[in-house]
Design an enzyme around this catalytic site. Structure first.
Site, PDB file in Angstrom:
ATOM      1  N   CYS A 131       0.789  -1.351   0.195  1.00  0.00           N
ATOM      2  CA  CYS A 131      -0.315   0.049  -0.040  1.00  0.00           C
ATOM      3  C   CYS A 131       0.809   1.325   0.010  1.00  0.00           C
ATOM      4  O   CYS A 131       1.383   1.760  -0.650  1.00  0.00           O
ATOM      5  CB  CYS A 131      -0.946  -0.040   1.186  1.00  0.00           C
ATOM      6  SG  CYS A 131      -2.210   1.091   0.890  1.00  0.00           S
ATOM      7  N   HIS A 132       1.001   2.150   1.286  1.00  0.00           N
ATOM      8  CA  HIS A 132       1.670   3.062   1.206  1.00  0.00           C
ATOM      9  C   HIS A 132       3.194   2.638   1.837  1.00  0.00           C
ATOM     10  O   HIS A 132       4.073   3.560   1.748  1.00  0.00           O
ATOM     11  CB  HIS A 132       1.192   4.237   2.411  1.00  0.00           C
ATOM     12  CG  HIS A 132      -0.043   4.838   1.730  1.00  0.00           C
ATOM     13  ND1 HIS A 132      -1.204   4.484   1.829  1.00  0.00           N
ATOM     14  CD2 HIS A 132      -0.054   6.153   0.829  1.00  0.00           C
ATOM     15  CE1 HIS A 132      -2.328   5.241   1.266  1.00  0.00           C
ATOM     16  NE2 HIS A 132      -1.244   6.195   0.662  1.00  0.00           N
ATOM     17  N   GLU A 162      -6.012   7.223  -3.921  1.00  0.00           N
ATOM     18  CA  GLU A 162      -5.540   8.504  -3.133  1.00  0.00           C
ATOM     19  C   GLU A 162      -6.712   9.392  -3.024  1.00  0.00           C
ATOM     20  O   GLU A 162      -7.219  10.153  -2.203  1.00  0.00           O
ATOM     21  CB  GLU A 162      -4.374   9.101  -3.300  1.00  0.00           C
ATOM     22  CG  GLU A 162      -3.911   9.860  -2.049  1.00  0.00           C
ATOM     23  CD  GLU A 162      -3.280   8.908  -0.921  1.00  0.00           C
ATOM     24  OE1 GLU A 162      -3.962   8.725  -0.074  1.00  0.00           O
ATOM     25  OE2 GLU A 162      -2.061   8.379  -0.916  1.00  0.00           O
TER      26      GLU A 162
END
Length: 225
Positions: A131-132, A162
């Site tokens: 993910c991030h 996002e």
């Protein structure tokens, strides 16, 4: 001898707009229960013990609260998480970066983390992120000083995702754009929020929360070779 994996969590608890953040619950819980039966798993973060969990993920994934956050073994690991500055890469076979918006805010620019990630990668050890989490790798380089993303297929939280969670203003950069700017060949699932895991040698990346279980399986497979 049992192989060892280091799970790295963010220490950031607020975004650029002041909204609360942290690490995203299923992105730790789902891969943890895939790999923990087979390997020794340690936890670490820039600030050490008790890295902050993103409360929105606690509300969105209640099943993981009882399973992961209330697991006595996990609670012990979180409360005794090591500082990244105390980690010796030689002690581990793999490093895995848990997502959440936090890594974009602290791990992406943390010099200790950048050096650590680079050491793991240069030693041929497994480097994984979901993910991030890949934001923690934007400063990592190979022996020649090139980004570890350069020329490789990579995934991570997409611009569309996002925008859909309305967090563009909360982070210093969009991960998809950053990966492309570093020479990475960004890939994503056919639809937003669909699972996507990309294996590129000793670099494994996952796109979003739906990819958390799959990246655990990819790590397991890579370490069992």
């Amino acid at each position: 001898m049992t192989k060892r994996i280091l799970f790295v969590f963010t220490s950031a608890n607020s975004t650029l707009t002041g909204a609360s953040t942290g690490w995203y619950l299923p992105e730790a819980a789902h891969p943890y229960y895939v790999v923990a039966p087979h390997f020794t798993v340690d936890f670490a973060s820039p600030a050490g013990p008790k890295p902050p969990v993103d409360e929105s993920s606690v509300q969105a994934f209640p099943d993981d609260v009882g399973k992961f956050l209330e697991d006595p073994e996990v609670q012990k690991k979180l409360s005794t998480a090591r500082k990244l500055s105390e980690v010796n890469p030689d002690d581990y076979d793999a490093i895995f970066y848990v997502g959440g918006h936090g890594p974009v805010l602290d791990l992406a620019k943390d010099p200790v983390n950048i050096q650590l990630a680079s050491k793991f990668y240069r030693a041929g050890k497994l480097v994984a992120a979901v993910c991030h989490g890949p934001a923690a790798l934007v400063g990592a380089t190979d022996e020649s000083g090139k980004s570890i993303f350069a020329g490789k297929p990579v995934t991570g939280f997409s611009n569309v995702e996002e925008e859909q969670v309305d967090k563009v203003k909360d982070v210093p950069f969009l991960l998809e754009d950053k990966i492309i700017s570093l020479g990475g060949k960004y890939e994503k699932a056919a639809e937003p929020w669909g699972p996507k895991v990309v294996v590129a040698g000793n670099l494994i990346t996952g796109q979003n929360p739906a990819s958390a279980h799959s990246i655990g399986e990819a790590i397991l497979q890579a370490l069992q070779k």
